[in-house]
Design a protein around this motif. Structure first.
Motif, PDB file in Angstrom:
ATOM      1  N   TRP A 229       0.815  -1.211   0.000  1.00 40.33           N
ATOM      2  CA  TRP A 229       0.000   0.000   0.000  1.00 40.33           C
ATOM      3  C   TRP A 229       0.856   1.272   0.000  1.00 40.33           C
ATOM      4  N   ARG A 230       2.107   1.176   0.391  1.00 40.83           N
ATOM      5  CA  ARG A 230       2.968   2.351   0.453  1.00 40.83           C
ATOM      6  C   ARG A 230       3.437   2.824  -0.924  1.00 40.83           C
ATOM      7  N   TRP A 231       3.390   1.947  -1.917  1.00 40.22           N
ATOM      8  CA  TRP A 231       3.927   2.274  -3.239  1.00 40.22           C
ATOM      9  C   TRP A 231       3.034   3.318  -3.917  1.00 40.22           C
ATOM     10  N   GLY A 232       3.596   4.498  -4.197  1.00 36.66           N
ATOM     11  CA  GLY A 232       2.859   5.544  -4.903  1.00 36.66           C
ATOM     12  C   GLY A 232       1.831   6.262  -4.068  1.00 36.66           C
ATOM     13  N   LEU A 233       1.858   6.086  -2.755  1.00 34.54           N
ATOM     14  CA  LEU A 233       0.868   6.709  -1.876  1.00 34.54           C
ATOM     15  C   LEU A 233       0.851   8.223  -2.064  1.00 34.54           C
ATOM     16  N   LEU A 260      -0.958  22.112  -4.087  1.00 34.59           N
ATOM     17  CA  LEU A 260      -0.251  21.856  -5.333  1.00 34.59           C
ATOM     18  C   LEU A 260       0.588  20.597  -5.178  1.00 34.59           C
ATOM     19  N   GLY A 261       0.777  19.896  -6.284  1.00 29.77           N
ATOM     20  CA  GLY A 261       1.604  18.696  -6.273  1.00 29.77           C
ATOM     21  C   GLY A 261       2.756  18.817  -7.246  1.00 29.77           C
ATOM     22  N   TRP A 262       3.831  18.074  -6.962  1.00 29.52           N
ATOM     23  CA  TRP A 262       5.010  18.073  -7.835  1.00 29.52           C
ATOM     24  C   TRP A 262       5.349  16.633  -8.202  1.00 29.52           C
ATOM     25  N   GLY A 263       5.464  16.377  -9.513  1.00 28.47           N
ATOM     26  CA  GLY A 263       5.785  15.042  -9.997  1.00 28.47           C
ATOM     27  C   GLY A 263       7.269  14.854 -10.220  1.00 28.47           C
ATOM     28  N   GLY A 264       7.870  15.761 -10.959  1.00 31.38           N
ATOM     29  CA  GLY A 264       9.315  15.737 -11.118  1.00 31.38           C
ATOM     30  C   GLY A 264       9.814  14.474 -11.787  1.00 31.38           C
ATOM     31  N   HIS A 265      10.690  13.737 -11.102  1.00 29.16           N
ATOM     32  CA  HIS A 265      11.359  12.580 -11.691  1.00 29.16           C
ATOM     33  C   HIS A 265      10.359  11.539 -12.210  1.00 29.16           C
ATOM     34  N   GLU A 266      10.576  11.130 -13.455  1.00 29.72           N
ATOM     35  CA  GLU A 266       9.784  10.041 -14.042  1.00 29.72           C
ATOM     36  C   GLU A 266      10.222   8.728 -13.402  1.00 29.72           C
ATOM     37  N   HIS A 267       9.289   8.013 -12.832  1.00 30.69           N
ATOM     38  CA  HIS A 267       9.628   6.806 -12.075  1.00 30.69           C
ATOM     39  C   HIS A 267       8.354   5.992 -11.902  1.00 30.69           C
ATOM     40  N   ASP A 276      -3.330   6.080  -8.941  1.00 24.99           N
ATOM     41  CA  ASP A 276      -3.262   7.019 -10.060  1.00 24.99           C
ATOM     42  C   ASP A 276      -2.699   8.358  -9.570  1.00 24.99           C
ATOM     43  N   ASN A 277      -1.679   8.252  -8.719  1.00 27.61           N
ATOM     44  CA  ASN A 277      -1.087   9.442  -8.099  1.00 27.61           C
ATOM     45  C   ASN A 277       0.171   9.855  -8.843  1.00 27.61           C
ATOM     46  N   PRO A 278       0.224  11.071  -9.372  1.00 27.97           N
ATOM     47  CA  PRO A 278       1.402  11.505 -10.122  1.00 27.97           C
ATOM     48  C   PRO A 278       2.418  12.293  -9.291  1.00 27.97           C
ATOM     49  N   TYR A 279       2.196  12.415  -7.977  1.00 30.21           N
ATOM     50  CA  TYR A 279       2.988  13.345  -7.173  1.00 30.21           C
ATOM     51  C   TYR A 279       3.944  12.651  -6.203  1.00 30.21           C
ATOM     52  N   GLN A 282       3.673  17.212  -2.041  1.00 30.85           N
ATOM     53  CA  GLN A 282       2.506  18.086  -2.071  1.00 30.85           C
ATOM     54  C   GLN A 282       2.644  19.146  -0.982  1.00 30.85           C
ATOM     55  N   ALA A 283       2.265  20.376  -1.338  1.00 33.33           N
ATOM     56  CA  ALA A 283       2.305  21.511  -0.413  1.00 33.33           C
ATOM     57  C   ALA A 283       0.955  22.209  -0.456  1.00 33.33           C
TER      58      ALA A 283
END
Length: 431
Positions: A229-233, A260-267, A276-279, A282-283
């Motif tokens: 469950w921790r993966w991509g939380l 706002l969210g930040w995705g940054g590094h493709e991974h 389906d979380n791209p971040y 988050q701030a």
């Protein structure tokens, strides 16, 4: 009596009789500090109740669930433990000296007849389901964070707990970090004045990104190699280490949020997850029911680690250090204002000697030692047991728990909408 009323009663009691300087206590150590603290009437926790009653506790989850101290409380005995993994069941058995071992919570609920309450430290996605199972069995619940993952689950948890009439507590560690206890004391004494702005942040870096994706021995993978469950939380789905540093200090409710969210590094962590979380990070800016502000961060990819807060009032500001990078500071805005007026442990220049609360009689004697997450684990263990023995709501009760959790759920929704400010639904007691 509501939790807000309990807090007011505690404040009024403390203001009428608190006479001992914390600076005097800090000059003492060991047994001396504990003995002197007995004269202090300002309580953020409580020593063991005068009672022979034993709370019979079941513990679910042999990972994080082994890091608490139920077995050290004089009014508690662990009478059942369970985990789906055999090695974790053995760990629970060894830590809590308990021979009643069950393969699952389902089995424990069917077979155990000597349990009053259950500590639910299973995977986060199962917290509400497992709390509901315990309530249905007639067991009180203390749960790991977060309390829930969706607004629907928040409603389900509230309904199940209220229908059962049983106690619910969330084991939010920020509530009993030592600087947070000091901030709560300052707020109760009016030292901040109007506490109009709080910064709270939780940073838990995911580390080497190649190892994160490839090493299946970490907690981001299940034994079968699938993601845990921790993966991509989504970061804001784990908000309570930040939100708790405001809600747990003032009792305010967060009513609006923009994030706002930040995705940054493709991974794969942000491109292939169950949410389906791209971040990564988050701030947010949050507003409370008193018109005050909270800047709340949760980051998974950063060169930092830990929890930190800064409480700013129109009379005083308290800076909580993180990892020893900066020492804790307390400053008053008005030159004539002094820490001694509020009996606070501050040196010249604003450095704060944060009291070591776990060395005092706020805890039963056997529990007066350091513990996980800034000394909070012994406090959380003691508070749940004390509340049951004293037949009162725990400090972090159902409503406080949801007030800390739900704003993060809405914050993630805001981030997905480009930072749109959204209203946060409230889950307090009706009426």
């Amino acid at each position: 009596m509501s939790s807000n009323e309990l807090r007011r009663d505690a404040k009024e009691s403390s203001e009428s009789t608190d006479t001992l300087s914390r600076r005097d206590m800090l000059r003492l150590s060991g047994a001396g500090a504990a003995a002197v603290a007995g004269a202090m009437t300002f309580r953020v926790g409580r020593a063991a109740p005068v009672s022979e009653r034993k709370i019979r506790l079941g513990v679910v989850g042999g990972g994080f669930g082994t890091s608490f101290y139920w077995h050290e409380h004089p009014n508690c005995v662990v009478t059942g433990v369970t985990d789906l993994r055999p090695e974790r069941r053995e760990r629970l058995k060894a830590v809590y000296h308990c021979d009643a071992v069950y393969d699952s919570l389902e089995e424990m609920s069917e077979r155990a007849d000597d349990i009053d309450a259950v500590a639910v430290f299973s995977g986060a996605l199962d917290h509400v389901k497992h709390a509901q199972m315990c309530f249905a069995r007639g067991w009180h619940v203390v749960s790991a964070v977060p309390a829930c993952f969706t607004l629907e689950e928040a409603e389900q948890l509230k309904e199940a707990a209220e229908r059962s009439g049983l106690s619910y507590m969330m084991a939010e560690t920020s509530y009993y970090r030592q600087p947070a206890i000091l901030a709560r004391e300052m707020h109760a004494k009016g030292a901040f004045g109007n506490l109009f702005y709080t910064e709270a942040e939780y940073y838990h870096d995911r580390g080497d990104l190649e190892r994160l994706a490839a090493d299946k021995s970490t907690r981001f993978f299940e034994p079968d190699g699938s993601h845990s469950w921790r993966w991509g939380l989504p970061p804001m789905h784990y908000p309570t280490h930040s939100t708790g540093l405001l809600v747990g200090v003032t009792g305010e409710r967060i009513t609006k949020v923009s994030c706002l969210g930040w995705g940054g590094h493709e991974h794969p962590y942000v491109t292939d997850n169950a949410y389906d979380n791209p971040y990564w990070n988050q701030a947010s800016i949050m507003q409370t029911d008193r018109g005050n502000m909270l800047r709340c961060n949760v980051f998974w990819l950063c060169s930092a680690h830990g929890e930190r807060a800064q409480w700013m009032g129109d009379n005083a500001m308290l800076y909580m250090d993180k990892g020893g990078v900066h020492g804790p500071k307390l400053h008053f805005r008005t030159a004539g204002e002094t820490a001694s007026r509020y009996d606070l442990p501050v040196q010249d220049g604003g450095d704060v000697d944060v009291p070591i609360y776990w060395q005092t009689d706020m805890l039963p004697e056997a529990m007066r030692h350091n513990s996980g997450h800034g000394g909070s684990h012994t406090f959380l263990s003691a508070e749940f047991i004390n509340a049951l023995v004293e037949d009162r709501p725990p400090a972090i009760d159902l409503y406080e728990s949801l007030a800390m959790t739900v704003p993060g759920i809405v914050a993630h929704q805001s981030a997905r909408k480009g930072g749109e400010q959204l209203a946060v639904p409230q889950f307090d007691r009706a009426g």
